[in-house]
Write an enzyme that holds these catalytic residues in place. Sequence first.
Site, PDB file in Angstrom:
ATOM      1  N   LYS A  22      13.901  -3.438   1.615  1.00 54.90           N
ATOM      2  CA  LYS A  22      14.408  -3.423   2.998  1.00 54.90           C
ATOM      3  C   LYS A  22      13.481  -4.293   3.703  1.00 54.90           C
ATOM      4  O   LYS A  22      14.051  -4.973   4.633  1.00 54.90           O
ATOM      5  CB  LYS A  22      14.295  -2.073   3.527  1.00 54.90           C
ATOM      6  CG  LYS A  22      14.221  -1.972   5.078  1.00 54.90           C
ATOM      7  CD  LYS A  22      13.901  -0.761   5.467  1.00 54.90           C
ATOM      8  CE  LYS A  22      12.583  -0.144   5.555  1.00 54.90           C
ATOM      9  NZ  LYS A  22      11.627  -0.593   6.839  1.00 54.90           N
ATOM     10  N   ASN A  23      12.038  -4.139   3.449  1.00 50.82           N
ATOM     11  CA  ASN A  23      11.334  -5.046   4.239  1.00 50.82           C
ATOM     12  C   ASN A  23      11.281  -6.666   3.776  1.00 50.82           C
ATOM     13  O   ASN A  23      10.639  -7.436   4.127  1.00 50.82           O
ATOM     14  CB  ASN A  23       9.773  -4.525   4.098  1.00 50.82           C
ATOM     15  CG  ASN A  23       9.628  -3.252   4.943  1.00 50.82           C
ATOM     16  OD1 ASN A  23      10.522  -2.977   5.463  1.00 50.82           O
ATOM     17  ND2 ASN A  23       8.842  -2.399   4.547  1.00 50.82           N
ATOM     18  N   CYS A 120       5.856   4.253  18.224  1.00 44.69           N
ATOM     19  CA  CYS A 120       6.346   4.659  17.019  1.00 44.69           C
ATOM     20  C   CYS A 120       5.679   5.640  16.618  1.00 44.69           C
ATOM     21  O   CYS A 120       4.443   6.066  16.832  1.00 44.69           O
ATOM     22  CB  CYS A 120       6.023   3.192  16.269  1.00 44.69           C
ATOM     23  SG  CYS A 120       6.555   3.717  14.339  1.00 44.69           S
ATOM     24  N   ARG A 125       1.390   0.300  17.483  1.00 50.04           N
ATOM     25  CA  ARG A 125       2.281  -0.896  16.978  1.00 50.04           C
ATOM     26  C   ARG A 125       2.563  -1.977  17.843  1.00 50.04           C
ATOM     27  O   ARG A 125       3.887  -2.288  17.707  1.00 50.04           O
ATOM     28  CB  ARG A 125       3.457  -0.721  15.666  1.00 50.04           C
ATOM     29  CG  ARG A 125       3.262   0.436  14.940  1.00 50.04           C
ATOM     30  CD  ARG A 125       4.189   0.764  14.044  1.00 50.04           C
ATOM     31  NE  ARG A 125       4.810  -0.227  13.101  1.00 50.04           N
ATOM     32  CZ  ARG A 125       5.909  -0.303  12.331  1.00 50.04           C
ATOM     33  NH1 ARG A 125       6.626   0.856  12.197  1.00 50.04           N
ATOM     34  NH2 ARG A 125       6.120  -1.215  11.585  1.00 50.04           N
ATOM     35  N   ASP A 308       2.743   2.583   3.053  1.00 48.60           N
ATOM     36  CA  ASP A 308       4.003   2.980   2.700  1.00 48.60           C
ATOM     37  C   ASP A 308       3.983   3.788   1.700  1.00 48.60           C
ATOM     38  O   ASP A 308       5.500   4.539   1.388  1.00 48.60           O
ATOM     39  CB  ASP A 308       4.964   1.876   2.815  1.00 48.60           C
ATOM     40  CG  ASP A 308       5.245   1.195   4.124  1.00 48.60           C
ATOM     41  OD1 ASP A 308       5.810   0.020   4.115  1.00 48.60           O
ATOM     42  OD2 ASP A 308       4.827   1.595   5.017  1.00 48.60           O
ATOM     43  N   ARG A 400      17.446   5.170   6.806  1.00 49.29           N
ATOM     44  CA  ARG A 400      16.845   3.971   7.241  1.00 49.29           C
ATOM     45  C   ARG A 400      16.482   2.937   6.025  1.00 49.29           C
ATOM     46  O   ARG A 400      16.546   1.585   6.412  1.00 49.29           O
ATOM     47  CB  ARG A 400      15.808   4.101   8.274  1.00 49.29           C
ATOM     48  CG  ARG A 400      16.050   4.785   9.575  1.00 49.29           C
ATOM     49  CD  ARG A 400      15.135   4.510  10.421  1.00 49.29           C
ATOM     50  NE  ARG A 400      14.880   2.999  10.496  1.00 49.29           N
ATOM     51  CZ  ARG A 400      13.575   2.720  11.076  1.00 49.29           C
ATOM     52  NH1 ARG A 400      12.993   3.395  11.761  1.00 49.29           N
ATOM     53  NH2 ARG A 400      13.455   1.333  11.221  1.00 49.29           N
TER      54      ARG A 400
HETATM   55  C1  EPZ Z   1       5.373  -3.910   8.129  1.00 47.51           C
HETATM   56  O1  EPZ Z   1       5.364  -3.356   9.352  1.00 47.51           O
HETATM   57  C2  EPZ Z   1       6.302  -3.046   7.196  1.00 47.51           C
HETATM   58  N1  EPZ Z   1       7.773  -3.021   8.072  1.00 47.51           N
HETATM   59  C3  EPZ Z   1       5.943  -1.397   7.518  1.00 47.51           C
HETATM   60  O2  EPZ Z   1       6.548  -0.615   6.761  1.00 47.51           O
HETATM   61  C4  EPZ Z   1       4.645  -1.467   6.615  1.00 47.51           C
HETATM   62  O3  EPZ Z   1       4.100  -0.144   7.088  1.00 47.51           O
HETATM   63  C5  EPZ Z   1       3.497  -2.181   7.556  1.00 47.51           C
HETATM   64  O4  EPZ Z   1       4.217  -3.636   7.516  1.00 47.51           O
HETATM   65  C6  EPZ Z   1       2.358  -2.235   6.876  1.00 47.51           C
HETATM   66  O5  EPZ Z   1       2.250  -2.725   5.432  1.00 47.51           O
HETATM   67  C7  EPZ Z   1       8.262  -4.297   7.838  1.00 47.51           C
HETATM   68  O6  EPZ Z   1       8.114  -5.069   6.815  1.00 47.51           O
HETATM   69  C8  EPZ Z   1       9.725  -4.314   8.479  1.00 47.51           C
HETATM   70  P1  EPZ Z   1       1.892  -4.914  10.608  1.00 47.51           P
HETATM   71  P2  EPZ Z   1       4.587  -4.315  10.683  1.00 47.51           P
HETATM   72  O7  EPZ Z   1       2.106  -5.959  11.773  1.00 47.51           O
HETATM   73  O8  EPZ Z   1       4.748  -5.791  10.079  1.00 47.51           O
HETATM   74  C9  EPZ Z   1      -1.414  -3.853  13.988  1.00 47.51           C
HETATM   75  C10 EPZ Z   1       8.284   1.161   6.161  1.00 47.51           C
HETATM   76  O9  EPZ Z   1       7.900   2.207   6.022  1.00 47.51           O
HETATM   77  N2  EPZ Z   1      -0.850  -5.093  14.676  1.00 47.51           N
HETATM   78  O10 EPZ Z   1       1.462  -5.358   9.169  1.00 47.51           O
HETATM   79  O11 EPZ Z   1       5.086  -3.676  12.044  1.00 47.51           O
HETATM   80  C11 EPZ Z   1      -0.397  -2.770  13.775  1.00 47.51           C
HETATM   81  O12 EPZ Z   1      -0.436  -1.821  14.964  1.00 47.51           O
HETATM   82  C12 EPZ Z   1       7.476   0.113   7.173  1.00 47.51           C
HETATM   83  O13 EPZ Z   1       9.279   0.390   5.722  1.00 47.51           O
HETATM   84  C13 EPZ Z   1      -1.365  -5.292  15.999  1.00 47.51           C
HETATM   85  O14 EPZ Z   1      -2.471  -4.811  16.500  1.00 47.51           O
HETATM   86  O15 EPZ Z   1       2.939  -3.879  10.463  1.00 47.51           O
HETATM   87  C14 EPZ Z   1      -1.054  -2.137  12.429  1.00 47.51           C
HETATM   88  O16 EPZ Z   1      -2.072  -1.184  12.842  1.00 47.51           O
HETATM   89  C15 EPZ Z   1       6.606   1.236   8.280  1.00 47.51           C
HETATM   90  N3  EPZ Z   1      -0.854  -6.365  16.707  1.00 47.51           N
HETATM   91  C16 EPZ Z   1      -1.598  -3.294  11.683  1.00 47.51           C
HETATM   92  O17 EPZ Z   1      -1.585  -4.249  12.648  1.00 47.51           O
HETATM   93  C17 EPZ Z   1       0.272  -6.866  16.211  1.00 47.51           C
HETATM   94  O18 EPZ Z   1       0.931  -8.000  16.926  1.00 47.51           O
HETATM   95  C18 EPZ Z   1      -0.708  -3.487  10.563  1.00 47.51           C
HETATM   96  O19 EPZ Z   1       0.700  -3.706  11.263  1.00 47.51           O
HETATM   97  C19 EPZ Z   1       0.921  -6.688  14.803  1.00 47.51           C
HETATM   98  C20 EPZ Z   1       0.416  -5.721  14.122  1.00 47.51           C
END
Ligand code: EPZ
Length: 427
Positions: A22-23, A120, A125, A308, A400
């Site tokens: 999915k990702n 979320c 996030r 995850d 999902r």
């Molecule tokens: C991706 O989400 C995945 N989703 C998530 O999978 C996964 O948990 C996550 O990466 C971490 O591995 C997809 O790929 C669609 P991040 P993403 O930006 O990109 C902070 C699932 O279950 N952050 O790497 O949204 C954020 O809050 C889902 O399939 C900022 O502060 O995660 C978090 O604490 C859930 N500012 C950390 O960074 C930003 O602009 C990592 O988030 C972006 C992120």
Amino acid sequence: MDKFVIRGGNPLLGTVRISGAKNAALPAMAAALLTDEPVILENIPQVRDIETTRELLAAMGAEVELGYGRAQHRTTICCRNLASPEASYELVKTMRASTLVLGPLIARCGRARVSLPGGCAIGARPIDLHIKGLERLGAKIVQEHGYVEASVERLRGAEIVFDKITVTGTEDLLMAATLTEGETIMQNCAREPEVADLACLLNKMGANIEGAGTATIRVKGVSKLHGAKHRIIPDRIEAATFIAAGALTDGDLNVCGCDPSHLDALLQKLQEVGVKTKHTSDSVRVEGNGALKAADVITEEYPGFPTDLQAQYMALATQAEGTSIVTENIFENRFMHALEMVRMGANIKIEGRRAIVRGKTQLSGAAVLASDLRASASLVLAALVAEGETIIDRVYHIDRGYENIEEKLRAVGAQIRRIGEILPRKK
Ligand code: EPZ
């Protein structure tokens, strides 16, 4: 509001085939926005987030054909006529990954209007790092009325250092940088296999990307991208979920169609816990061998232990002899499943970002509530070893990101069925 009814106690025996990731599929579908030619994607999982992405792209004017029958895991996307480069709140609120269209739309159309995703279940996030990166490439960005409004003549190459490692942030900027004048150097990037898979597709579309999968990615901008055909990588999180289920139920499960090289952190942890696994180039066989040993886990960015998988690992830790400390370092509110497992008799104490899991405890079937995608998967795992019947509510979360999970589980011996809620007839 479907529910799962699961009767625990059966070891999982046999073979389960893993779907596409999915990702990896979501950013790949967004990448089609970068060209006016058709992009053909194969091994697309049949999950609800794919359907939401189809709606998102179609609302902008894209032609999106989701295959069916023998071609059911194939999609053809053509973004020749993008009428309105906009992602509405209605769609973004159901799937935050919708923000992945921001970079491609700005790069291709010079403007974009994308709803902010809002809060979320697992954490705040924000997408500030996406916005900061796009501003470094020269985009003018205004946030008002819950939307990000972006515009630019032409993006210009720049150096981007992410304050924090972000998966979709890296993917969003990577896509934007492909059509940017000059060279973009991105540092402190996410190294997830899904990022490397996206870069592989973009290079097939005529982009010039080096270093994807490492912390530093270089992109030499090009003036135009063309169509391409690409097979999405297998879903490492789905594979790991089934491997954990095999270990937890003391079964003998062959998880095939996966890429074991994406699963090192999990396989090493399972070894520590005392689970035997054997793998080939595209499969992992897990053979339960009785007692599980407790082991601590800390979630980190790839190649560390994935957040995850944290919930699924917690379910396994409830059946391990001793105390396991589970530390969640990526998201600030990702222990909702723990309280539901406690309802099933688990011994778990939450202390800030740490969950202290004492095992082994006999779980008993109960009515529980799924709060997000991976939490719902962990409750399915807990129910597979619980005494009696468990009813998991709100399984729309699991739909999902897991394709036909109940059929796949039933095929290897689980007692699981889906019941739909009979909605009262409208007067
Ligand atoms: C991706 O989400 C995945 N989703 C998530 O999978 C996964 O948990 C996550 O990466 C971490 O591995 C997809 O790929 C669609 P991040 P993403 O930006 O990109 C902070 C699932 O279950 N952050 O790497 O949204 C954020 O809050 C889902 O399939 C900022 O502060 O995660 C978090 O604490 C859930 N500012 C950390 O960074 C930003 O602009 C990592 O988030 C972006 C992120």
